[in-house]
Write an enzyme that holds these catalytic residues in place. Sequence first.
Site, PDB file in Angstrom:
ATOM      1  N   GLN A 125       0.284  30.811  32.698  1.00 31.18           N
ATOM      2  CA  GLN A 125       0.043  29.498  32.096  1.00 31.18           C
ATOM      3  C   GLN A 125      -1.094  29.644  31.092  1.00 31.18           C
ATOM      4  OE1 GLN A 125      -0.860  26.589  35.074  1.00 31.18           O
ATOM      5  NE2 GLN A 125      -1.164  24.929  33.630  1.00 31.18           N
ATOM      6  N   GLU A 243       1.853  19.994  39.328  1.00 35.26           N
ATOM      7  CA  GLU A 243       0.819  20.905  39.798  1.00 35.26           C
ATOM      8  C   GLU A 243      -0.086  20.224  40.818  1.00 35.26           C
ATOM      9  OE1 GLU A 243      -2.112  24.228  37.842  1.00 35.26           O
ATOM     10  OE2 GLU A 243      -1.666  22.468  36.641  1.00 35.26           O
ATOM     11  N   ASN A 371     -12.069  18.694  40.319  1.00 32.08           N
ATOM     12  CA  ASN A 371     -12.063  17.513  41.191  1.00 32.08           C
ATOM     13  C   ASN A 371     -12.836  16.351  40.572  1.00 32.08           C
ATOM     14  OD1 ASN A 371     -10.586  19.153  42.813  1.00 32.08           O
ATOM     15  ND2 ASN A 371     -11.855  18.908  44.632  1.00 32.08           N
TER      16      ASN A 371
END
Lengths: 388, 375
Positions: A125, A243, A371
Amino acid sequence: MELVYTAEQNAFRAEVREWLAQHIPAEPLASFDTSEGFEQHREWEKTLAKGNWGMVTWPKAYGGRGCNLIEWLIFEEEYYRAEAPLRVNQNGIFLLGPTLMEYGSDEQKARFISKMASGEEIWAQGWSEPGAGSDMAAIRSTAVRDGDEYVINGQKVWSTRAVFADWVFCIFRTDPESSRHRGLSFVFVPLDAEGVTVRPIEQLNGLPGFAEIFFDNVRVPAFNRLGEEGEGWKIAMSTAGFERGLMLRSPARFQQSAKRLVELYRQKRQDILDSSIEDSVVRCYMDAEAYALSTYQTASRLMAGGSIGAESSCNKIFWSELDLHIYSTAMSLLGARAEIIPEQGAADDELGSWLDGFLFAQSGPIYAGTNEIQRNIIAERMLEMPRG
Amino acid sequence: MDFTFNQDQMAFRDSLASMLADAVSSESIRARWQTQSGFNRDTWQQLAEMGITGMLVPVAVGGMQMDEVDFVMLAEECGRVALPEPLVDIAQVSTRMLAELVQANPAFAEQGNALLAQLADGSALVIAGHMINPYQNFASEADYFLLPHGEEVHLLSRDQVSLTAHKSLDPSRRLARIEWTPAAETRIVDGQQGALLWRAALNRGALGAAAQMLGLAQAMLAQTVQYSCDREQFGKAIGSNQAVKHLLADCAVRIEFARPVVYRAAYTTSVEPQRADCAVSHAKTAAASAALLCARHCTQVHGAMGYTWECDLHIWAKRSWALDKNWGDEGFHKNRIHEWLLNPRALFGAEYTFGASNTAFDLGLESGKPEEVCA
């Protein structure tokens, strides 16, 4: 509500368990971040593909089994229970595959999907750039149209598996006048193309799990563009949904780690002076189960015609923090032995798998959108708080 | 495998939510605080007329004979409005226990069924005084008590007990200690039968507390999101600051991963209440953790307002702090799971998430027989 597997689902589980028992390599494979291990894992992908077990949720026409999400969960549970090899092509099969099926032309599907499915082509990726990490819309690498080709210049970074992979799926700026998330396109590049330079980057475990990729006038056919020109952001967001959402981290992975943690705790608890360990073990066990229950609930909702939204950002925070908690607790249980890297092939290899997992867990709250970014998404899209 | 609620369950939830939205407000809760009983008889009668007090009562005696899965979202709604009346304990614990006593002791059938009918129509209150709760909420409003002597179950009327009132940190709760003298005439079942009944009662009570805390947590978060949009400092809404967003996002995550755990516990309790220990303990722990985090972060985001009697937030925060310790505290529930994790016959692993009997196959690959699961 009927929290019972059907006879068909139990039969499916039995079939998966039996096949895995017969096919999982007797010797553990080397890490897929070594060239030897990468090829061993590619072979394993081929073995899975031959049994049509590579991507059970894919349609049969593409080598899958057309499984629904509950069957996928069962497959994953058996896969982790059997401690089968990690999926070297996870970027391809879990992320790009579903995206290709949604946005690809028939010709593109024919060209790319079967070789992805067979393990012949392993995908990396290529999204982040030195100046575009959390702020992915700041992408500067360009793909300029020249006849039937794009000419690509720029740099990608943190490309997982790119050191040994065959292809990379990228986002480039195809409209040089554009800014932010407009004017981006989703383009595939073969990593052996002229003008591509891959520079391995060692991760915390010393292995080159990701890489920088430099593009110097790299030419690829316009056929390699997924979707329309300028649709790159939209397509990337749908990939990111896969994802962060269900597919990348199935709950079975964490339930298996939690199960091993409980086993370790049973062995070591008499020697442990830290009274907080008991609480940590109980919480790890509960949280792994909570993640499983949440996934079953989401799967049921999707199968009943519902959709997945910003709550997938909750998943990503939850599993990445859970993973850290499981492995930190294991390190505490191992005490002073936790820092020891076992000799290759030594009988004490359990030590190494906890340490590897502990190091890898550090990356969980960072990759697939940090996060902190997930918390912004939850606040703005799920709670509808004002944008900053 | 289906983890969704059906249309009827969602419609029932919606109709209760709309009734509660009319009947219970922060004003009406504060009005209850000014009264001696703290109990609104009109609201109770409305709930009875909707069939909710008798939802789990057998049809034969005037109930709807539904189960914990049907009830769990209703309990969540009670938490969302911080309903003071003890609907969840009465409708989920007392009714089930009375019905089980009728089964266990045929001599009790007539009286038991009469009480069930009165519970269903709202004309009587029966409180199950489990040994894990030293103080009983709304004991002064009860007509009858189911009380433990050892593990025996005794039935006493209001005039057979003496109550000592205690103030709760939550002004909506009306606590009392109950003093009474067991006698042969008050005993309904012996300790052997009683043990199972009390165990199931504890699981139903803890499930009810968990579902209410799930609702409390969501209500606190919703109010606080709204406040963070309205309140401006430095010329902008405080909710546009990441430091504030992240506090509330963490609350949302905790809620998301408590909800399915509570719903699963409702399912397990409805199917097999005596084997629901781990599922219920997980639910109680997860929901309490969500409610306590919301109480903490939401108070913080409200700033000094959050520390006032005037701001409504404490209605929900104080209920959370009280329910966290009701029907077994965190230590009790985590310990039940810990004991199970140490049980050598315990089966773990993803394939046993829904119990071993659920994964009803044996490939002969297992070394031991699947016997113990955390049902």
